[in-house]
Design a protein around this motif. Structure first.
Motif, short mmCIF file in Angstrom:
data_model
loop_
_atom_site.label_atom_id
_atom_site.label_comp_id
_atom_site.label_asym_id
_atom_site.label_seq_id
_atom_site.Cartn_x
_atom_site.Cartn_y
_atom_site.Cartn_z
N ARG A 91 0.83 -1.21 0.00
CA ARG A 91 0.00 0.00 0.00
C ARG A 91 0.86 1.25 0.00
O ARG A 91 0.58 2.21 -0.73
N ALA A 92 1.92 1.26 0.82
CA ALA A 92 2.77 2.44 0.91
C ALA A 92 3.52 2.70 -0.39
O ALA A 92 3.75 3.86 -0.77
N ALA A 93 3.86 1.63 -1.10
CA ALA A 93 4.63 1.79 -2.35
C ALA A 93 3.72 1.90 -3.57
O ALA A 93 4.21 2.19 -4.67
N GLY A 94 2.41 1.65 -3.40
CA GLY A 94 1.49 1.71 -4.52
C GLY A 94 1.66 0.56 -5.49
O GLY A 94 1.49 0.73 -6.71
N PRO A 118 12.21 -10.40 -12.25
CA PRO A 118 12.73 -9.04 -12.42
C PRO A 118 11.68 -7.99 -12.07
O PRO A 118 10.48 -8.19 -12.31
N VAL A 119 12.14 -6.91 -11.49
CA VAL A 119 11.27 -5.79 -11.12
C VAL A 119 11.92 -4.52 -11.66
O VAL A 119 13.14 -4.34 -11.55
N ALA A 120 11.10 -3.63 -12.23
CA ALA A 120 11.63 -2.38 -12.78
C ALA A 120 12.37 -1.60 -11.70
O ALA A 120 11.93 -1.58 -10.54
N PRO A 121 13.49 -0.95 -12.06
CA PRO A 121 14.30 -0.24 -11.04
C PRO A 121 13.50 0.77 -10.22
O PRO A 121 13.68 0.86 -9.00
N GLU A 122 12.60 1.54 -10.87
CA GLU A 122 11.85 2.55 -10.13
C GLU A 122 10.86 1.90 -9.16
O GLU A 122 10.62 2.40 -8.06
N THR A 123 10.30 0.74 -9.57
CA THR A 123 9.39 0.02 -8.69
C THR A 123 10.14 -0.56 -7.50
O THR A 123 9.69 -0.47 -6.35
N ARG A 124 11.31 -1.15 -7.78
CA ARG A 124 12.14 -1.69 -6.70
C ARG A 124 12.50 -0.60 -5.70
O ARG A 124 12.44 -0.79 -4.48
N ALA A 125 12.86 0.59 -6.21
CA ALA A 125 13.24 1.70 -5.34
C ALA A 125 12.07 2.11 -4.45
O ALA A 125 12.24 2.39 -3.25
N ALA A 126 10.84 2.14 -5.01
CA ALA A 126 9.67 2.52 -4.23
C ALA A 126 9.39 1.50 -3.12
O ALA A 126 9.07 1.86 -1.99
N VAL A 127 9.55 0.21 -3.46
CA VAL A 127 9.32 -0.85 -2.46
C VAL A 127 10.37 -0.77 -1.36
O VAL A 127 10.05 -0.86 -0.16
N GLU A 150 12.05 1.80 -0.39
CA GLU A 150 11.81 2.99 0.44
C GLU A 150 10.69 2.72 1.44
O GLU A 150 10.78 3.11 2.62
N ALA A 151 9.64 2.05 0.98
CA ALA A 151 8.53 1.72 1.89
C ALA A 151 8.97 0.76 2.98
O ALA A 151 8.57 0.89 4.14
N ILE A 152 9.80 -0.19 2.62
CA ILE A 152 10.34 -1.15 3.60
C ILE A 152 11.11 -0.41 4.69
O ILE A 152 10.97 -0.68 5.88
N SER A 184 1.45 -4.12 -5.88
CA SER A 184 0.78 -5.30 -5.34
C SER A 184 1.68 -6.02 -4.34
O SER A 184 2.90 -5.84 -4.34
N SER A 185 1.05 -6.86 -3.52
CA SER A 185 1.84 -7.66 -2.57
C SER A 185 2.77 -8.61 -3.32
O SER A 185 3.87 -8.91 -2.86
N ALA A 186 2.33 -9.09 -4.48
CA ALA A 186 3.18 -9.98 -5.28
C ALA A 186 4.46 -9.27 -5.70
O ALA A 186 5.56 -9.87 -5.69
N THR A 187 4.36 -7.98 -6.06
CA THR A 187 5.55 -7.23 -6.45
C THR A 187 6.52 -7.11 -5.28
O THR A 187 7.74 -7.23 -5.45
N VAL A 188 5.98 -6.86 -4.09
CA VAL A 188 6.83 -6.80 -2.90
C VAL A 188 7.55 -8.14 -2.72
O VAL A 188 8.75 -8.19 -2.42
N SER A 189 6.83 -9.23 -2.91
CA SER A 189 7.42 -10.57 -2.78
C SER A 189 8.55 -10.77 -3.78
O SER A 189 9.60 -11.32 -3.45
N TYR A 190 8.34 -10.28 -5.03
CA TYR A 190 9.38 -10.44 -6.05
C TYR A 190 10.63 -9.65 -5.69
O TYR A 190 11.76 -10.10 -5.91
N VAL A 191 10.44 -8.46 -5.13
CA VAL A 191 11.60 -7.66 -4.71
C VAL A 191 12.37 -8.37 -3.61
O VAL A 191 13.60 -8.43 -3.62
N LEU A 192 11.64 -8.95 -2.65
CA LEU A 192 12.29 -9.61 -1.52
C LEU A 192 12.97 -10.91 -1.91
O LEU A 192 14.05 -11.23 -1.42
N SER A 193 12.35 -11.67 -2.81
CA SER A 193 12.89 -12.98 -3.16
C SER A 193 13.88 -12.94 -4.30
O SER A 193 14.75 -13.80 -4.42
#
Length: 324
Positions: A6-9, A24-33, A35-37, A11-20
């Motif tokens: 929610r904080a990064a705008g 691949p996750v787009a650089p700007e999306t990874r940065a937003a996740v 930052e929220a973490i 999905s929960s799946a995207t957060v999971s992909y960043v953590l695991s």
């Protein structure tokens, strides 16, 4: 993860992909996740993840002697390699004891470790049946196979031949070896290769010029003293590893023998101290970092679904220094 999403705008799946790191996750999306973490002080609940997936993120590295710099380097490199894959290494030291090896394998099954990387010393192939039956991937790092498991093993014949040629060029003919114990279940391929290659080069390694012991400095010192007390002393001494060789070198100094004047000395592994002792130790380099990288690759391939067992041969290299 829902709060982070929610904080990064996203999905929960995207957060999971960043953590695991599994997708691949787009650089700007990874940065937003990320930052929220940081803002939410989010940490992964490893226990909950293990319950959900049915698999731990822990990998057991089981070795016979963590004090040996070869295994310390193996552990350090393996930790770096597997951390990038979301796995964490637990180092287990067996002191080359069969009961310890058996206990640690059983604990890996009980705790549902993600995998095991092991250098067996006194285990028998049948001892691996419970962990194989449990479906836990095992990578064996050894000179010989222990059954239907992935294997990382040395390719040292060419390097051993070069070592013998160096000894012959130094006009040495009476070779001896301080080898491992008789009850090591993998046998002693280093001794067998040395003996066979010596015969090819017109040299000999008689049975009475082989002494055995654990892979320790104490065994090296005792073996050197025994060999040099004989009427026909060797003029070239091969050792099962560099730790044995250093024990032999220390005993040589104590007894007044010159290396390489009285006896050439050759180790195995090229541990970190081999270039620091005096004289600097001639040895056969078996690169621990490459062994670790090969083992990490094999393990992750198995975790990703590979079914067929593989063997990786890591090339050894002769390193000429001052002890020959």
């Amino acid at each position: 993860m829902a709060d982070v999403a929610r904080a990064a705008g996203v999905s929960s799946a995207t957060v999971s992909y960043v953590l695991s790191g599994k997708r691949p996750v787009a650089p700007e999306t990874r940065a937003a996740v990320e930052e929220a973490i940081a803002e939410l002080s989010f940490t992964v609940n490893v226990t909950a993840r293990s319950l959900r997936t049915g698999r731990s993120s822990l990998v057991a590295l089981i070795v016979p002697d963590i004090v040996n710099p070869f295994y310390a380097q193996l552990a350090a490199t393996l930790q770096e390699e597997l951390r990038e894959r979301g796995l964490h290494v637990v180092v287990c030291n067996t002191r080359a004891r069969r009961d310890e090896e058996q206990t640690l394998l059983a604990e890996a099954v009980q705790q549902r470790f993600a995998g095991v990387i092991i250098t067996p010393f006194r285990l028998k192939p049948r001892d691996f049946a419970p962990i194989v039956d449990a479906g836990i991937p095992v990578v064996v790092s050894a000179d010989v196979s222990f059954g239907p498991m992935d294997l990382v093993t040395p390719d040292a014949r060419a390097a051993t031949r070069r070592a013998l040629e160096q000894v012959a060029a130094a006009q040495r003919r009476r070779i001896a070896m301080i080898a491992g114990p008789r009850d090591a279940t993998g046998g002693d391929p280093r001794l067998e290769h040395l003996r066979a290659l010596a015969l090819q080069l017109g040299m000999a390694l008689p049975h009475d010029m082989v002494v055995r012991g654990e892979h320790t400095r104490e065994a090296g010192a005792a073996g050197f003293a025994e060999l040099m007390s004989r009427r026909h002393r060797p003029d070239a001494l091969f050792c099962g590893n560099d730790v044995i060789a250093v024990g032999a070198m220390e005993k040589a100094h104590e007894l007044g023998f010159d290396i390489p004047g009285d006896v050439a000395l050759i180790g195995h592994d090229d541990a970190s101290f081999a270039s620091l002792v005096r004289p600097r130790l001639t040895t056969i380099r078996y690169p621990a970092a490459e062994v670790a990288r090969a083992a990490a690759q094999l393990l992750t391939e198995r975790l990703d679904g590979r079914k067929v067992h593989k063997t990786v041969r890591v090339k050894a290299e002769f390193v000429a220094r001052a002890s020959v």
